[in-house]
Design a protein around this motif. Structure first.
Motif, PDB file in Angstrom:
ATOM      1  N   MET A  55       0.849  -1.190   0.000  1.00 53.29           N
ATOM      2  CA  MET A  55       0.000   0.000   0.000  1.00 53.29           C
ATOM      3  C   MET A  55       0.887   1.243   0.000  1.00 53.29           C
ATOM      4  O   MET A  55       1.986   1.225   0.521  1.00 53.29           O
ATOM      5  CB  MET A  55      -0.910   0.050   1.233  1.00 53.29           C
ATOM      6  CG  MET A  55      -1.790  -1.166   1.423  1.00 53.29           C
ATOM      7  SD  MET A  55      -3.261  -1.141   0.397  1.00 53.29           S
ATOM      8  CE  MET A  55      -4.451  -0.345   1.453  1.00 53.29           C
ATOM      9  N   THR A  56       0.375   2.294  -0.575  1.00 53.47           N
ATOM     10  CA  THR A  56       1.090   3.559  -0.601  1.00 53.47           C
ATOM     11  C   THR A  56       0.363   4.555   0.284  1.00 53.47           C
ATOM     12  O   THR A  56      -0.830   4.783   0.107  1.00 53.47           O
ATOM     13  CB  THR A  56       1.151   4.113  -2.037  1.00 53.47           C
ATOM     14  OG1 THR A  56       1.813   3.157  -2.863  1.00 53.47           O
ATOM     15  CG2 THR A  56       1.917   5.427  -2.084  1.00 53.47           C
ATOM     16  N   ALA A  57       1.067   5.140   1.245  1.00 52.49           N
ATOM     17  CA  ALA A  57       0.474   6.176   2.081  1.00 52.49           C
ATOM     18  C   ALA A  57       0.399   7.453   1.270  1.00 52.49           C
ATOM     19  O   ALA A  57       1.413   7.941   0.771  1.00 52.49           O
ATOM     20  CB  ALA A  57       1.308   6.377   3.342  1.00 52.49           C
ATOM     21  N   ARG A  74      -6.462   4.022   7.735  1.00 49.12           N
ATOM     22  CA  ARG A  74      -5.941   3.418   8.956  1.00 49.12           C
ATOM     23  C   ARG A  74      -5.224   4.474   9.769  1.00 49.12           C
ATOM     24  O   ARG A  74      -4.328   5.155   9.251  1.00 49.12           O
ATOM     25  CB  ARG A  74      -4.980   2.289   8.590  1.00 49.12           C
ATOM     26  CG  ARG A  74      -4.728   1.316   9.713  1.00 49.12           C
ATOM     27  CD  ARG A  74      -3.568   0.405   9.391  1.00 49.12           C
ATOM     28  NE  ARG A  74      -3.631  -0.142   8.040  1.00 49.12           N
ATOM     29  CZ  ARG A  74      -2.551  -0.336   7.290  1.00 49.12           C
ATOM     30  NH1 ARG A  74      -1.369  -0.028   7.746  1.00 49.12           N
ATOM     31  NH2 ARG A  74      -2.669  -0.839   6.077  1.00 49.12           N
ATOM     32  N   HIS A 133      -4.354   5.072   2.599  1.00 48.69           N
ATOM     33  CA  HIS A 133      -3.421   4.194   1.904  1.00 48.69           C
ATOM     34  C   HIS A 133      -4.088   3.660   0.644  1.00 48.69           C
ATOM     35  O   HIS A 133      -5.219   3.191   0.692  1.00 48.69           O
ATOM     36  CB  HIS A 133      -3.012   3.020   2.800  1.00 48.69           C
ATOM     37  CG  HIS A 133      -2.429   3.451   4.108  1.00 48.69           C
ATOM     38  ND1 HIS A 133      -1.086   3.456   4.350  1.00 48.69           N
ATOM     39  CD2 HIS A 133      -3.021   3.910   5.230  1.00 48.69           C
ATOM     40  CE1 HIS A 133      -0.867   3.896   5.582  1.00 48.69           C
ATOM     41  NE2 HIS A 133      -2.024   4.174   6.129  1.00 48.69           N
TER      42      HIS A 133
HETATM   43  S1  FES Z   1       0.086   0.041   4.249  1.00 51.54           S
HETATM   44 FE1  FES Z   1       2.106   0.637   4.081  1.00 51.54          FE
HETATM   45  S2  FES Z   1       1.958   2.682   3.546  1.00 51.54           S
HETATM   46 FE2  FES Z   1      -0.075   2.068   3.666  1.00 51.54          FE
END
Ligand code: FES
Length: 121
Positions: free
Chosen positions: A1-3, A104, A109
């Motif tokens: 995932m990218t924040a 989250r 994300h």
């Molecule tokens: S889960 Fe790792 S940056 Fe979102």
């Protein structure tokens, strides 16, 4: 995932463009805790404008109202959660790519997806 950003960066029902792994996505915060992501690029014109589109709703059978995104340029309308084209304004139906979004700890994300020519050209 990218924040990508924090929840506080996203005004309710207003789009914000973001770059996710080289692809421009349009983020929309639909409720205090629900954020969705679709391609920022308008498939009808090729312009990166969909984050400036309008969020609305329309009745849908059985499942409650659909949350819609209207293009700021023309009359096309999509289901902003699924990307399904609901009204092509008389043209061929062109759906939008969507990205899974997870909220989250106030962070937004986005799951990256493989770039495709139609999104990056
Ligand atoms: S889960 Fe790792 S940056 Fe979102």
């Amino acid at each position: 995932m990218t924040a990508v950003c924090t929840l506080a960066d996203l005004p309710l029902e207003r789009g914000v463009p973001a770059l996710v792994d080289g692809i421009q996505v349009a983020l929309f915060r639909l409720s205090p805790t629900e954020v969705v992501a679709v391609q920022h690029r308008d498939p009808y014109t090729g312009s990166n404008v969909l984050a400036r589109g309008l969020i609305g709703s329309r009745a849908a059978g059985g499942t409650g109202p659909q949350v819609t995104l209207s293009s700021p340029l023309h009359k096309q309308v999509w289901d902003v959660r699924t990307g399904e084209c609901l009204d092509a304004g008389g043209k061929d139906l062109l759906d939008l790519a969507t990205w899974p979004v997870e909220v989250r700890d106030d962070g937004v994300h986005v799951m990256p997806r493989t770039a495709t020519a139609s999104l990056t050209a």
